[in-house]
Design a protein around this motif. Sequence first.
Motif, short mmCIF file in Angstrom:
data_model
loop_
_atom_site.label_atom_id
_atom_site.label_comp_id
_atom_site.label_asym_id
_atom_site.label_seq_id
_atom_site.Cartn_x
_atom_site.Cartn_y
_atom_site.Cartn_z
N GLN A 159 0.82 -1.20 0.00
CA GLN A 159 0.00 0.00 0.00
C GLN A 159 0.86 1.26 0.00
N ARG A 160 1.93 1.25 0.81
CA ARG A 160 2.83 2.41 0.84
C ARG A 160 3.58 2.53 -0.48
N ARG A 161 3.96 1.42 -1.07
CA ARG A 161 4.65 1.47 -2.37
C ARG A 161 3.76 2.10 -3.43
N GLU A 162 2.50 1.75 -3.43
CA GLU A 162 1.58 2.32 -4.42
C GLU A 162 1.42 3.81 -4.20
N ALA A 163 1.38 4.25 -2.93
CA ALA A 163 1.28 5.68 -2.65
C ALA A 163 2.51 6.43 -3.14
N VAL A 164 3.68 5.83 -2.96
CA VAL A 164 4.91 6.46 -3.43
C VAL A 164 4.92 6.53 -4.96
N ARG A 165 4.51 5.46 -5.60
CA ARG A 165 4.50 5.45 -7.07
C ARG A 165 3.55 6.52 -7.61
N GLN A 166 2.39 6.65 -7.00
CA GLN A 166 1.44 7.64 -7.49
C GLN A 166 1.96 9.06 -7.30
N ALA A 167 2.72 9.29 -6.24
CA ALA A 167 3.30 10.62 -6.04
C ALA A 167 4.26 10.99 -7.17
N PHE A 168 4.86 9.98 -7.79
CA PHE A 168 5.78 10.21 -8.90
C PHE A 168 5.12 9.92 -10.26
N TYR A 169 3.78 10.01 -10.31
CA TYR A 169 3.02 9.90 -11.58
C TYR A 169 3.31 8.58 -12.31
N PHE A 170 3.38 7.51 -11.54
CA PHE A 170 3.73 6.22 -12.13
C PHE A 170 2.69 5.77 -13.15
N SER A 171 1.39 5.92 -12.81
CA SER A 171 0.33 5.47 -13.71
C SER A 171 0.30 6.29 -14.99
N LEU A 172 0.66 7.58 -14.91
CA LEU A 172 0.67 8.43 -16.09
C LEU A 172 1.67 7.92 -17.11
N LEU A 173 2.84 7.50 -16.64
CA LEU A 173 3.89 7.06 -17.54
C LEU A 173 3.63 5.66 -18.09
N LEU A 174 2.64 4.96 -17.55
CA LEU A 174 2.33 3.62 -18.04
C LEU A 174 1.15 3.61 -18.99
N MET A 175 0.65 4.77 -19.39
CA MET A 175 -0.51 4.82 -20.28
C MET A 175 -0.24 4.10 -21.59
N VAL A 176 0.99 4.20 -22.06
CA VAL A 176 1.30 3.60 -23.36
C VAL A 176 1.28 2.08 -23.30
N GLN A 177 1.28 1.52 -22.09
CA GLN A 177 1.30 0.07 -21.96
C GLN A 177 -0.11 -0.53 -21.88
N GLN A 178 -1.13 0.27 -22.11
CA GLN A 178 -2.50 -0.23 -22.05
C GLN A 178 -2.97 -0.54 -23.47
N PRO A 179 -3.06 -1.80 -23.84
CA PRO A 179 -3.37 -2.17 -25.23
C PRO A 179 -4.88 -2.11 -25.53
N ASN A 180 -5.20 -2.34 -26.80
CA ASN A 180 -6.58 -2.49 -27.26
C ASN A 180 -7.45 -1.27 -26.92
N GLN A 181 -6.93 -0.08 -27.20
CA GLN A 181 -7.69 1.13 -26.99
C GLN A 181 -7.96 1.80 -28.33
#
Length: 570
Positions: free
Chosen positions: A379-401
Motif C-alpha cells: 500500500q505504501r509502495r503504491e502511494a509512493v509510485r502515485q506521487a511520482f506519476y507512475f500510472s501516467l507514464l504507463l498509459m502507453v502500456q494499455q493495449p486495445n484502446q
Amino acid sequence: MKPTTDSNPARDQAPDPTTGPTTGPAPDLARDLIRRQESLAAERGNLDQLWQEIADLVLPLRADFTHLRQPGEKRAQKIFDGTAGQAAENLAAGLWGLITNAANDWFTLRADLAEEEETAETKLWLDEVTRRMRASFAGNGQRFYARVMELYADLVTFGTGIFYVEEVPETGRIHYSCRHLSECFIAENARDEVDTLFRRFQFTARQAVSRWGEACHPALQRAAEKEPDRRFAFLHAVMPREAGGMEGRAMSAHDAETPFVSHYVDVEHGLLLASGFYHEFPYQVPRWSTATRGLYGDSPAMLALPDIKMLNAMSKTTIIAAQKSVDPPLLAVDEVAVRGLRTHPGGIIYGGLDENGRRRYEPLQAGGNIGLGLELEEQRREAVRQAFYFSLLLMVQQPNQTATEVLARQEEKLRLMGPHLGRIQAEFLDPLIRRQFGIMRRANQLPPPPRQLQARGVRIEYVSPLARAQRAGEGAAIVRALEALAPIGAVKPEIYDNIDADAAARALTQSFGAPNHLLRSKAAVADLRAAAAPPPGNPADAVDAAGATYATDATDAGAALLEAMTGGAA
C-alpha cells in the motif's frame, strides 16, 4: 527572441567571463560577494537538511548537502526499499522521453505572424534555423541529452534543478552541465524570476592555475607546483549588471550593453580572479512547483517523504521478522548450555538430546504475521509510485484502446502534469533555447534572417510528445462532437453545414502532432480545388442537379467526415 542581420563577432561576442577585465576595487568586491553567498547559504539551512534526508532515501548519489562525502563512500545504508528511487528515476526518464527526447523533434521556431502572412522565404529560414539548433543540441557526443537527464532527476527529487550553458570560444562548441544543487544559491528579481546565482565549488590547484593563470594568488601557484591535487574553494557569481559591482571599472561600450555580469572569486584568499559579461543568463533554474511560496521549488519526493520513511521502516521490520522466521533464535536453559553449539548447515549438535531422546534446544516461533506486513508495504509502495506519476507514464502500456479512448485518457491524466509542464517550459526550455539561439547567432552559425522577420520576433513552439498530449484535448473535443452529431446527421444531414471541415481537419491533425509540412497552406488548397472544379455550365442545370442529389451527398459527406476524423471509431 528577435533575429538580427548584424552578426559582427567582434561586437556580438561577449568576452570570456574567465578572462575579462579585473581593474578596480577587487578586494572589496570579492569580500562582498563572499558575504552575500554566505548569507544566501544561511537562509536555506533548513532546506539543506530536508534535501539531505530526501537524498539519503531517494537519490543517495547526490546526498552531499550537509556534509561532503568522499569518493567511493557508501551512500545507501539508510535504504531498505528501493521503490522511491526507482519511481523518481522512472519519472525523470519519462520527462526526458516526453519533453526533450533526442530521437524526436521537441521544439520548432515560429514567426510572430499569422500563418497566411508568412512568406516562403520566412518559412524556409525558420525551418533551417530550427534544424541547425537541433543539430547543435545533438552535437558534441549528445552531451546535452546526457546532462539534461541529471537535471530532471534533481527536479523530481529536490524540486529545483540547475543547468548551465556556456559558450567555448576556443572550440566553437557549447558546453552543457547540470550543477549540483548543494553548490548553488539563487535569488529572484521583482518578477519572481531567478536572475542571480552564486555557485561555490572546488577546483584543484592545477585546475585553477590552468584556468586563471597568473591571476591566481601566489600561494595557489606554489600549491600547483608542489600539491597539484590539493583542493581550494572558489565562487562563481552571476547577476544583473546593475547589481554586479562594476561601477568605476573599465569596460567597453559593448560590455556596458550586456545585461549580466560574472565574477570568479578565490574564497580562501579573498581574491577576485576574473570578471566578464553574459548576453543571456547562463543558468536555467526550473522548479517543479512553488506551492510553499519559497525561493526553491517543491518536489514529488517532498510530498511522498512520509510514505517513503514509513515504507523503509516497515521494510526493515519485515526483513527482521522474516529472518527470525527463517532462522529463528534458539531456546536454551542457560548460557553454558549453548557454548560450542554448531548451528551451521550440516553441523552436529552434541548433547542436543537428553537421555530420554527429547530435544534440549527449541527454536523460538514468535508467530508474527509477515503477510500483513507485506500487504501494508505494498500500500505504501503504491502511494509512493502515485506521487511520482507512475500510472501516467504507463498509459502507453494499455493495449486495445481506440483513438477516442486514448485521447480521453491523455486529457484526464495529463491535466495533472499541465502546471509542471508549463513551469518547465517557462523556467528551463524557453531560456535554454533563447541562450542557444544567441550563442549560435553571435558565432555566425545561423543564416541571416529574411527581411520580413527583421522587425518581427520569433516565438518557440513545443512539439514534444508531452506538449502534443497537452493539446490533445482539442482533438478529443472535435472527435466527441462529431460522434454526438452522427445520429442526428443520419436523419437531418444538413446539420453538417455548421461544421468548417477544413478548420476541423487542421485542428485535429495538429492535435495529433502531425508534422506541420503535412498541411497545405490555405492558398494551396484553394488553388488545388479551383484546378479540380468542373468547367462552368448552365447555372440553372447546376441548381437542379444539386437539389436532386443534396440529401445523398450530404449524408455521404457527413459519414465520410466523421469516419476520417475518428478513425472509424463511430
